[in-house]
Design an enzyme around this catalytic site. Structure first.
Site, PDB file in Angstrom:
ATOM      1  N   SER A 124       0.837  -1.200   0.000  1.00  0.00           N
ATOM      2  CA  SER A 124       0.000   0.000   0.000  1.00  0.00           C
ATOM      3  C   SER A 124       0.870   1.247   0.000  1.00  0.00           C
ATOM      4  O   SER A 124       1.981   1.247   0.564  1.00  0.00           O
ATOM      5  CB  SER A 124      -0.851  -0.030   1.268  1.00  0.00           C
ATOM      6  OG  SER A 124      -1.390   1.231   1.523  1.00  0.00           O
ATOM      7  N   TYR A 148      -1.681  -1.484  10.863  1.00  0.00           N
ATOM      8  CA  TYR A 148      -1.975  -2.001   9.522  1.00  0.00           C
ATOM      9  C   TYR A 148      -0.813  -1.706   8.577  1.00  0.00           C
ATOM     10  O   TYR A 148      -0.289  -2.605   7.905  1.00  0.00           O
ATOM     11  CB  TYR A 148      -3.270  -1.374   8.971  1.00  0.00           C
ATOM     12  CG  TYR A 148      -3.414  -1.564   7.481  1.00  0.00           C
ATOM     13  CD1 TYR A 148      -3.678  -2.819   6.945  1.00  0.00           C
ATOM     14  CD2 TYR A 148      -3.248  -0.493   6.597  1.00  0.00           C
ATOM     15  CE1 TYR A 148      -3.765  -3.006   5.568  1.00  0.00           C
ATOM     16  CE2 TYR A 148      -3.343  -0.663   5.221  1.00  0.00           C
ATOM     17  CZ  TYR A 148      -3.605  -1.919   4.710  1.00  0.00           C
ATOM     18  OH  TYR A 148      -3.690  -2.102   3.348  1.00  0.00           O
ATOM     19  N   LYS A 152       2.198  -4.148   6.497  1.00  0.00           N
ATOM     20  CA  LYS A 152       2.577  -4.118   5.075  1.00  0.00           C
ATOM     21  C   LYS A 152       4.091  -3.987   4.937  1.00  0.00           C
ATOM     22  O   LYS A 152       4.724  -4.687   4.148  1.00  0.00           O
ATOM     23  CB  LYS A 152       1.888  -2.931   4.367  1.00  0.00           C
ATOM     24  CG  LYS A 152       0.390  -3.091   4.242  1.00  0.00           C
ATOM     25  CD  LYS A 152       0.035  -4.223   3.287  1.00  0.00           C
ATOM     26  CE  LYS A 152      -1.385  -4.650   3.374  1.00  0.00           C
ATOM     27  NZ  LYS A 152      -1.676  -5.936   2.771  1.00  0.00           N
TER      28      LYS A 152
HETATM   29  P1  NAD Z   1     -10.861  -7.132   1.337  1.00  0.00           P
HETATM   30  O1  NAD Z   1     -11.026  -7.144   2.813  1.00  0.00           O
HETATM   31  O2  NAD Z   1     -12.044  -6.864   0.484  1.00  0.00           O
HETATM   32  O3  NAD Z   1     -10.207  -8.520   0.859  1.00  0.00           O
HETATM   33  C1  NAD Z   1      -9.310  -9.248   1.662  1.00  0.00           C
HETATM   34  C2  NAD Z   1      -9.803 -10.691   1.729  1.00  0.00           C
HETATM   35  O4  NAD Z   1      -8.911 -11.448   2.547  1.00  0.00           O
HETATM   36  C3  NAD Z   1     -11.200 -10.814   2.358  1.00  0.00           C
HETATM   37  O5  NAD Z   1     -12.053 -11.531   1.472  1.00  0.00           O
HETATM   38  C4  NAD Z   1     -10.961 -11.581   3.664  1.00  0.00           C
HETATM   39  O6  NAD Z   1     -12.038 -12.427   3.963  1.00  0.00           O
HETATM   40  C5  NAD Z   1      -9.677 -12.337   3.352  1.00  0.00           C
HETATM   41  N1  NAD Z   1      -8.834 -12.671   4.512  1.00  0.00           N
HETATM   42  C6  NAD Z   1      -8.407 -11.850   5.503  1.00  0.00           C
HETATM   43  N2  NAD Z   1      -7.656 -12.531   6.375  1.00  0.00           N
HETATM   44  C7  NAD Z   1      -7.590 -13.826   5.928  1.00  0.00           C
HETATM   45  C8  NAD Z   1      -6.972 -15.000   6.402  1.00  0.00           C
HETATM   46  N3  NAD Z   1      -6.261 -15.026   7.531  1.00  0.00           N
HETATM   47  N4  NAD Z   1      -7.120 -16.136   5.696  1.00  0.00           N
HETATM   48  C9  NAD Z   1      -7.854 -16.154   4.555  1.00  0.00           C
HETATM   49  N5  NAD Z   1      -8.476 -15.075   4.066  1.00  0.00           N
HETATM   50  C10 NAD Z   1      -8.342 -13.918   4.739  1.00  0.00           C
HETATM   51  O7  NAD Z   1      -9.679  -6.097   0.997  1.00  0.00           O
HETATM   52  P2  NAD Z   1      -9.215  -5.495  -0.407  1.00  0.00           P
HETATM   53  O8  NAD Z   1      -9.584  -4.070  -0.443  1.00  0.00           O
HETATM   54  O9  NAD Z   1      -9.610  -6.385  -1.504  1.00  0.00           O
HETATM   55  O10 NAD Z   1      -7.637  -5.554  -0.200  1.00  0.00           O
HETATM   56  C11 NAD Z   1      -6.862  -6.631  -0.676  1.00  0.00           C
HETATM   57  C12 NAD Z   1      -5.420  -6.416  -0.237  1.00  0.00           C
HETATM   58  O11 NAD Z   1      -4.953  -5.162  -0.739  1.00  0.00           O
HETATM   59  C13 NAD Z   1      -5.234  -6.351   1.286  1.00  0.00           C
HETATM   60  O12 NAD Z   1      -4.038  -6.994   1.618  1.00  0.00           O
HETATM   61  C14 NAD Z   1      -5.156  -4.866   1.551  1.00  0.00           C
HETATM   62  O13 NAD Z   1      -4.426  -4.596   2.717  1.00  0.00           O
HETATM   63  C15 NAD Z   1      -4.444  -4.371   0.309  1.00  0.00           C
HETATM   64  N6  NAD Z   1      -4.708  -2.941   0.022  1.00  0.00           N
HETATM   65  C16 NAD Z   1      -6.001  -2.500  -0.065  1.00  0.00           C
HETATM   66  C17 NAD Z   1      -6.257  -1.145  -0.290  1.00  0.00           C
HETATM   67  C18 NAD Z   1      -7.662  -0.612  -0.345  1.00  0.00           C
HETATM   68  O14 NAD Z   1      -7.853   0.591  -0.195  1.00  0.00           O
HETATM   69  N7  NAD Z   1      -8.666  -1.433  -0.592  1.00  0.00           N
HETATM   70  C19 NAD Z   1      -5.183  -0.246  -0.452  1.00  0.00           C
HETATM   71  C20 NAD Z   1      -3.891  -0.738  -0.381  1.00  0.00           C
HETATM   72  C21 NAD Z   1      -3.649  -2.090  -0.141  1.00  0.00           C
HETATM   73  N1  UFG Z   2     -12.080  11.714   3.605  1.00  0.00           N
HETATM   74  C1  UFG Z   2     -13.056  12.635   3.936  1.00  0.00           C
HETATM   75  N2  UFG Z   2     -14.214  12.167   4.509  1.00  0.00           N
HETATM   76  C2  UFG Z   2     -14.441  10.847   4.753  1.00  0.00           C
HETATM   77  C3  UFG Z   2     -13.440   9.921   4.402  1.00  0.00           C
HETATM   78  C4  UFG Z   2     -12.265  10.392   3.835  1.00  0.00           C
HETATM   79  O1  UFG Z   2     -12.895  13.820   3.741  1.00  0.00           O
HETATM   80  O2  UFG Z   2     -15.498  10.501   5.280  1.00  0.00           O
HETATM   81  C5  UFG Z   2     -10.845  12.189   2.942  1.00  0.00           C
HETATM   82  C6  UFG Z   2      -9.581  11.869   3.711  1.00  0.00           C
HETATM   83  O3  UFG Z   2      -9.294  12.892   4.646  1.00  0.00           O
HETATM   84  C7  UFG Z   2      -8.551  11.779   2.568  1.00  0.00           C
HETATM   85  C8  UFG Z   2      -9.371  11.218   1.400  1.00  0.00           C
HETATM   86  O4  UFG Z   2     -10.729  11.501   1.709  1.00  0.00           O
HETATM   87  O5  UFG Z   2      -8.095  13.046   2.226  1.00  0.00           O
HETATM   88  C9  UFG Z   2      -9.211   9.715   1.191  1.00  0.00           C
HETATM   89  O6  UFG Z   2      -9.499   9.025   2.406  1.00  0.00           O
HETATM   90  P1  UFG Z   2      -9.717   7.444   2.461  1.00  0.00           P
HETATM   91  O7  UFG Z   2     -10.048   7.086   3.874  1.00  0.00           O
HETATM   92  O8  UFG Z   2     -10.646   7.023   1.397  1.00  0.00           O
HETATM   93  O9  UFG Z   2      -8.284   6.877   2.032  1.00  0.00           O
HETATM   94  P2  UFG Z   2      -6.827   7.100   2.670  1.00  0.00           P
HETATM   95  O10 UFG Z   2      -6.001   7.796   1.642  1.00  0.00           O
HETATM   96  O11 UFG Z   2      -6.894   7.700   4.007  1.00  0.00           O
HETATM   97  O12 UFG Z   2      -6.330   5.592   2.859  1.00  0.00           O
HETATM   98  C10 UFG Z   2      -6.573   4.552   1.906  1.00  0.00           C
HETATM   99  C11 UFG Z   2      -6.706   3.227   2.650  1.00  0.00           C
HETATM  100  C12 UFG Z   2      -5.393   2.858   3.259  1.00  0.00           C
HETATM  101  C13 UFG Z   2      -4.328   2.853   2.196  1.00  0.00           C
HETATM  102  C14 UFG Z   2      -4.271   4.178   1.485  1.00  0.00           C
HETATM  103  C15 UFG Z   2      -3.283   4.142   0.346  1.00  0.00           C
HETATM  104  O13 UFG Z   2      -7.691   3.304   3.663  1.00  0.00           O
HETATM  105  O14 UFG Z   2      -5.459   1.581   3.821  1.00  0.00           O
HETATM  106  O15 UFG Z   2      -5.567   4.494   0.961  1.00  0.00           O
HETATM  107  O16 UFG Z   2      -3.533   3.070  -0.469  1.00  0.00           O
HETATM  108  F1  UFG Z   2      -3.145   2.616   2.769  1.00  0.00           F
END
Ligand code: NAD
Ligand code: UFG
Length: 334
Positions: A124, A148, A152
């Protein structure tokens, strides 16, 4: 020969599974369904028109995870599975470290045992902390502010050390920026539990009248309109980045590579709201609120390494992301 997709019924995993299947790859999905639903398997099959094996297994359950390796010829792993809520990770650090770190350790230990040494890992942009300048390049200093993010960073380090100890391992670390949007079919998308923390699901809930208004967290940042700037990327573009990573890892010869997956373009909260309104013809009520602790002013990628080395660029614009997000929400939430 199959690609193991951990967390494949989750938000990003399910979109990636569809693209892999449509390309003709064989996949096996492992997920414990702690943050997704079994119905996702049918949706993936319906949309792609292809079949795959699904195991409801927790990565912490070594015995059952080993069965997956025994019963299938796994050649690459795309490792999405993990817990991902920043706020919750501060309240439950033990659960986050155990699930994300121990889960990964069990997985890589079995990969070693079954001689599958190719892993693509979901990292991330959070690992860049407060970036010293923009856009963010892969070699920028790394730091985190919550458990979290630390999981990573630790997993990145673990995978790098595994490669150092045995250079047959190929590791691709993908640092995602802000994934939003949904599959254009409107059948799958992001469906958080409870009140959303992230902005896009929150805006969708306001549009669906499930929440009254959006709180804009701060309008006094050092950004063009004072609100936070992020690099929003369509989840299908992100999914396609994983296909390119698989192509790349098959040609690698004992390497660790890190790629930013973002568009390279930052948008403010207010610009996101405007794009959503324009794309969907729905007014989003908002109020300016306090800054959210831990937020940074601006974060966007330099995605040129992924372009040059993977041949990947994001092509879907912000309006499309907003349209696809709303199509999914409208179909599934109301
Ligand atoms: P998500 O929660 O929708 O998907 C993750 C999946 O992993 C879920 O289906 C959950 O049931 C499964 N899981 C969790 N722990 C497990 C375990 N111990 N064994 C088996 N399954 C397990 O999340 P996502 O948004 O699809 O994210 C996927 C990956 O990308 C994650 O590693 C997350 O940290 C990373 N990521 C997500 C974002 C974001 O904003 N969505 C940003 C950066 C990185
Ligand atoms: N924001 C608002 N109101 C809300 C939610 C968010 O104004 O109700 C603003 C935040 O202050 C920020 C932007 O919208 O400026 C984006 O916020 P998000 O919570 O959607 O996303 P972040 O950038 O804070 O974080 C996300 C994921 C993290 C990941 C990161 C980079 O939550 O896990 O993107 O991938 F690490």
């Amino acid at each position: 020969m199959s690609i193991l997709v951990t967390g494949g019924t989750g938000f990003i995993g399910s979109h990636t599974a569809i693209e892999l299947l449509e390309k003709g790859e064989e996949i096996v999905i492992v997920d414990n369904l702690c943050n997704s639903k079994i119905e996702m398997c049918d949706k993936i099959k319906e949309i792609s028109g292809k079949d795959f094996k699904f195991y409801k297994v927790d990565l912490l359950d070594r015995e059952n995870l080993e069965k997956v390796f025994k019963e299938n010829d796994i050649t690459e792993v795309i490792h999405f599975a993990g817990l991902k809520a920043v706020g919750e990770s501060c309240e439950k650090p033990i659960e986050y470290y155990h699930n994300n770190i121990t889960g990964t350790l069990v997985l890589v230990d079995l990969m070693r045992k079954y001689k599958c040494k190719n892993i693509v890992f979901s990292s991330s942009a959070t690992v860049y902390g407060k970036p010293k300048e923009l856009p963010i390049k892969e070699d920028f200093p790394l730091s985190t502010t919550n458990p979290y993010g630390t999981t990573k960073l630790m997993i990145e380090q673990i995978l790098t050390d595994i490669h150092k100890s045995d250079d047959e391992w190929n590791v691709i670390i993908l640092r995602y920026f802000n994934p939003i949007g949904a599959h254009e079919s409107g059948e799958i998308g992001e469906n958080p539990n409870g009140i959303p923390n992230n902005i896009m699901p929150y805006i969708n809930y306001v549009a669906a009248d499930k929440l009254d208004h959006l709180n804009v967290f701060g309008n006094d940042y050092d950004t063009p309109d004072g609100t936070g700037v992020r690099d929003y990327i369509h989840v299908v573009d992100l999914a396609l980045g994983h296909l390119k990573a698989i192509d790349k890892i098959r040609k690698m010869n004992g390497q660790v590579e890190i790629y930013n997956l973002g568009t390279g373009q930052g948008y403010s909260v207010l610009e996101l709201v405007q794009n959503f309104e324009k794309a969907n013809g729905i007014k989003i009520k908002y109020e300016i609120a306090e800054r959210r602790p831990g937020d940074i002013a601006a974060c966007y990628a330099d995605p040129s390494k992924a372009k040059n080395e993977l041949g990947w660029v994001a092509t879907r614009n912000l309006e499309q992301m907003c349209r696809d997000s709303w199509r999914y929400t409208e179909k599934n939430l109301k």
